[in-house]
Write a protein that holds these residues in place. Structure first.
Motif, mmCIF file in Angstrom:
data_model
loop_
_atom_site.group_PDB
_atom_site.id
_atom_site.type_symbol
_atom_site.label_atom_id
_atom_site.label_comp_id
_atom_site.label_asym_id
_atom_site.label_seq_id
_atom_site.Cartn_x
_atom_site.Cartn_y
_atom_site.Cartn_z
ATOM 1 N N ALA A 204 45.696 34.904 34.441
ATOM 2 C CA ALA A 204 44.911 36.005 33.873
ATOM 3 C C ALA A 204 44.448 35.683 32.455
ATOM 4 N N SER A 205 45.248 34.910 31.718
ATOM 5 C CA SER A 205 44.897 34.589 30.329
ATOM 6 C C SER A 205 43.624 33.765 30.218
ATOM 7 N N THR A 206 43.290 32.993 31.244
ATOM 8 C CA THR A 206 42.080 32.168 31.181
ATOM 9 C C THR A 206 41.063 32.494 32.277
ATOM 10 N N ASP A 207 41.510 33.091 33.383
ATOM 11 C CA ASP A 207 40.624 33.328 34.515
ATOM 12 C C ASP A 207 40.036 34.728 34.563
ATOM 13 N N SER A 208 40.558 35.666 33.780
ATOM 14 C CA SER A 208 40.120 37.054 33.832
ATOM 15 C C SER A 208 39.160 37.361 32.683
ATOM 16 N N PHE A 209 38.099 38.061 33.007
ATOM 17 C CA PHE A 209 37.141 38.523 32.011
ATOM 18 C C PHE A 209 36.991 40.026 32.181
ATOM 19 N N PRO A 210 37.783 40.836 31.477
ATOM 20 C CA PRO A 210 37.741 42.292 31.668
ATOM 21 C C PRO A 210 36.363 42.902 31.440
ATOM 22 N N GLU A 211 35.536 42.254 30.630
ATOM 23 C CA GLU A 211 34.206 42.794 30.348
ATOM 24 C C GLU A 211 33.178 42.433 31.419
ATOM 25 N N ALA A 212 33.550 41.636 32.411
ATOM 26 C CA ALA A 212 32.613 41.222 33.463
ATOM 27 C C ALA A 212 32.153 42.422 34.274
#
Length: 169
Positions: A152-160
């Motif tokens: 999640a630290s590198t693969d997740s983009f909450p603003e996507a």
């Protein structure tokens, strides 16, 4: 080859018949409850809603590559969705109002039918090469191309957001 819908455009040459630019090996197979494209969920949200788990069965030579994966909550599974056509560059999904380019869609119909699935890792047996995952939106027997840990630290983009929301205030 599937029948083309209004607004769809096929490539002049079907990628399935072209010589390849790279070599792939399948490292295992997906074991899922889905036997036909008609019964297969259209995405991972729909797959999870069924409550059906799936298994990745990794072939013996690749099982040592599972070392260190225990304890990871989610994995990224890359699969080969070889049941779909490969020649449509513009597609008109049944649920869409207009046709779109293949690279704007998550459809299995694409020049290189590589599936991307982010799944919860429920259980891992390194010795037998079996990974139980929370769900999958792929047919039983689908080849596995690769497995990667999801971070999640590198693969997740909450603003996507989907394209329709980018310009909203």
């Amino acid at each position: 080859m599937a029948e083309q819908r209004e607004g769809e455009i096929a490539l002049q040459e079907d990628p399935a018949g072209m010589s390849s630019d790279a070599g792939l090996v399948f490292i295992g197979r997906i074991r899922s409850p889905w036997q036909t494209r008609g019964e297969c969920p259209k995405n991972m949200i729909a797959a999870r809603a069924t409550g059906q788990r799936a298994t990745l069965a990794i072939d013996p030579p690749y099982r040592p590559g599972l070392r260190g994966l225990a304890g990871v909550s989610h994995v990224v599974v890359l699969s080969w969705l070889g049941e779909g056509a490969r020649n449509l560059i513009i597609q008109k999904p049944r649920h869409a109002a207009e046709a779109k380019g293949v690279f704007a869609l998550r459809s299995p119909v694409r020049p290189n039918p590589i599936g991307l699935h982010v799944a919860g890792l429920v259980d891992l047996d390194e010795a037998t090469g079996l990974l139980t995952i929370d769900a999958i939106d792929a047919l039983d027997g689908t080849p596995v191309v690769d497995i990667k840990p999801y971070f999640a630290s590198t693969d997740s983009f909450p603003e996507a957001m989907p394209p329709r929301h980018r310009d909203a205030p």
